[in-house]
Design a protein around this motif. Structure first.
Motif, PDB file in Angstrom:
ATOM      1  N   SER A   1       0.832  -1.203   0.000  1.00  0.00           N
ATOM      2  CA  SER A   1       0.000   0.000   0.000  1.00  0.00           C
ATOM      3  C   SER A   1       0.867   1.253   0.000  1.00  0.00           C
ATOM      4  O   SER A   1       1.743   1.401   0.845  1.00  0.00           O
ATOM      5  CB  SER A   1      -0.923   0.015   1.221  1.00  0.00           C
TER       6      SER A   1
ATOM      7  N   GLN B   1      -8.673  -3.887   1.042  1.00  0.00           N
ATOM      8  CA  GLN B   1      -9.151  -4.349  -0.258  1.00  0.00           C
ATOM      9  C   GLN B   1      -9.302  -5.870  -0.241  1.00  0.00           C
ATOM     10  O   GLN B   1      -8.420  -6.589   0.236  1.00  0.00           O
ATOM     11  CB  GLN B   1      -8.183  -3.923  -1.366  1.00  0.00           C
TER      12      GLN B   1
ATOM     13  N   TRP C   1     -10.338   4.853  -7.544  1.00  0.00           N
ATOM     14  CA  TRP C   1      -9.668   3.655  -8.036  1.00  0.00           C
ATOM     15  C   TRP C   1      -8.533   4.086  -8.961  1.00  0.00           C
ATOM     16  O   TRP C   1      -8.694   4.987  -9.795  1.00  0.00           O
ATOM     17  CB  TRP C   1     -10.621   2.747  -8.817  1.00  0.00           C
TER      18      TRP C   1
ATOM     19  N   LYS D   1      -5.287   2.169 -11.381  1.00  0.00           N
ATOM     20  CA  LYS D   1      -4.910   0.912 -12.036  1.00  0.00           C
ATOM     21  C   LYS D   1      -3.416   0.908 -12.316  1.00  0.00           C
ATOM     22  O   LYS D   1      -2.863   1.922 -12.794  1.00  0.00           O
ATOM     23  CB  LYS D   1      -5.680   0.781 -13.357  1.00  0.00           C
ATOM     24  N   GLN D   2      -2.758  -0.197 -12.010  1.00  0.00           N
ATOM     25  CA  GLN D   2      -1.332  -0.317 -12.314  1.00  0.00           C
ATOM     26  C   GLN D   2      -1.085  -1.596 -13.095  1.00  0.00           C
ATOM     27  O   GLN D   2      -1.174  -2.699 -12.544  1.00  0.00           O
ATOM     28  CB  GLN D   2      -0.489  -0.310 -11.041  1.00  0.00           C
TER      29      GLN D   2
ATOM     30  N   MET E   1       1.071   3.703 -11.572  1.00  0.00           N
ATOM     31  CA  MET E   1      -0.334   3.724 -11.157  1.00  0.00           C
ATOM     32  C   MET E   1      -1.021   4.850 -11.920  1.00  0.00           C
ATOM     33  O   MET E   1      -0.501   5.964 -12.001  1.00  0.00           O
ATOM     34  CB  MET E   1      -0.454   4.045  -9.664  1.00  0.00           C
TER      35      MET E   1
ATOM     36  N   VAL F   1      -3.019  -4.500 -11.228  1.00  0.00           N
ATOM     37  CA  VAL F   1      -3.316  -4.319  -9.804  1.00  0.00           C
ATOM     38  C   VAL F   1      -4.182  -3.077  -9.685  1.00  0.00           C
ATOM     39  O   VAL F   1      -3.850  -2.023 -10.240  1.00  0.00           O
ATOM     40  CB  VAL F   1      -2.038  -4.166  -8.956  1.00  0.00           C
ATOM     41  N   TYR F   2      -5.290  -3.213  -8.998  1.00  0.00           N
ATOM     42  CA  TYR F   2      -6.223  -2.097  -8.815  1.00  0.00           C
ATOM     43  C   TYR F   2      -6.127  -1.611  -7.370  1.00  0.00           C
ATOM     44  O   TYR F   2      -6.323  -2.372  -6.429  1.00  0.00           O
ATOM     45  CB  TYR F   2      -7.651  -2.540  -9.140  1.00  0.00           C
ATOM     46  N   PHE F   3      -5.796  -0.334  -7.224  1.00  0.00           N
ATOM     47  CA  PHE F   3      -5.661   0.264  -5.905  1.00  0.00           C
ATOM     48  C   PHE F   3      -6.870   1.146  -5.625  1.00  0.00           C
ATOM     49  O   PHE F   3      -7.243   1.994  -6.442  1.00  0.00           O
ATOM     50  CB  PHE F   3      -4.397   1.132  -5.827  1.00  0.00           C
TER      51      PHE F   3
ATOM     52  N   GLY G   1      -4.052  -2.970  -2.708  1.00  0.00           N
ATOM     53  CA  GLY G   1      -4.273  -3.377  -4.097  1.00  0.00           C
ATOM     54  C   GLY G   1      -4.882  -4.761  -4.222  1.00  0.00           C
ATOM     55  O   GLY G   1      -4.689  -5.621  -3.362  1.00  0.00           O
TER      56      GLY G   1
ATOM     57  N   LYS H   1      -4.808  -7.709  -7.098  1.00  0.00           N
ATOM     58  CA  LYS H   1      -4.231  -8.139  -8.372  1.00  0.00           C
ATOM     59  C   LYS H   1      -5.275  -8.917  -9.131  1.00  0.00           C
ATOM     60  O   LYS H   1      -5.744  -9.966  -8.658  1.00  0.00           O
ATOM     61  CB  LYS H   1      -2.988  -8.999  -8.128  1.00  0.00           C
TER      62      LYS H   1
END
Lengths: 113, 115
Positions: free
Chosen positions: A43, B6, B34, B36-37, B43, B89-91, B109, B111
């Protein structure tokens, strides 16, 4: 294209030394500059930020330097410690536009004992 | 300190199926995001959300994407149907306020692997 770039993907520093991480940005409208640290759980956590009305901000061992004319900002970590080892992300944005931070790809800092 | 959670950490799904990514934001926060990476890339901002509505979205936020936070529960990102290029990977992030340099708190995140 990529609006924020971290040109050096990795850096190794001896314990006690100064770590310097660099970031370049393209958008003249950016007026907020931040450094995030990615902890082991992945994070990103805000370390320090600065607005464009100053060119330097210190917080303990951390200092952010902002060079607006060069569209560049950096993070200096003095007295680097092994626990500073992490991935550091720089981010920038224009304030008032919905917290749409543009990030660099990150730089891995390793502080060796 | 305040944490954004998450769930799940990793999701594997077949192309064409629907997936929902869940985010439990910091309890008193009002703004949700949100990012996205894609592997090896930076990111990138997808969307921000306030008061039950999408405020802004980027060009990465395709028509197949949707977000909601029903009744103050999880803030979710739904992709229906998924495509191979959604693998990333979505943060999730949240903040108390917006408009200035309000601090974003990120989760670890999720994945997403689309096969």
């Amino acid at each position: 294209g990529q609006q924020v770039k971290q040109s050096s993907p990795s850096l190794t520093v001896q314990e006690g030394g100064i770590s310097i991480l660099n970031c370049d940005y393209e958008n003249d409208m950016f007026d907020y500059f931040a450094w995030y640290k990615k902890y082991p759980d992945n994070s990103p956590t805000l370390l320090i930020s600065v607005r464009s009305n100053v060119d330097k901000r210190e917080d303990g061992r951390l200092t952010v330097f902002l060079n607006k004319s060069g569209k560049h900002f950096s993070l200096h970590i003095t007295a680097s410690q092994p626990e500073d080892t992490a991935v550091y992300l720089c981010g920038s944005m224009q304030q008032g536009t919905g917290s749409k931070l543009s990030f660099g790809k990150g730089a891995k800092l390793t502080v060796s004992p | 300190g305040p944490k954004v959670l998450q769930i799940p950490s990793h999701q594997i799904i077949d192309m064409g199926q629907m997936v929902t990514l869940n985010c439990d934001p910091v309890s008193n926060h009002l703004y949700f995001y949100w990012y996205k990476q894609i592997l090896g890339q930076q990111m990138e901002f997808l969307v921000n959300f306030y008061n039950g509505k999408v405020m802004e979205k980027s060009k990465l936020f395709k028509d197949q994407f949707s977000v909601e936070r029903p009744d103050g529960s999880y803030f979710t990102l739904k992709i229906q149907p998924t495509a191979l290029e959604d693998s990333a990977v979505y943060f999730c992030a949240s903040s108390l306020d917006q408009g200035g340099s309000e601090r974003l708190f990120f989760g670890h995140g999720t994945k997403l692997s689309v096969l």
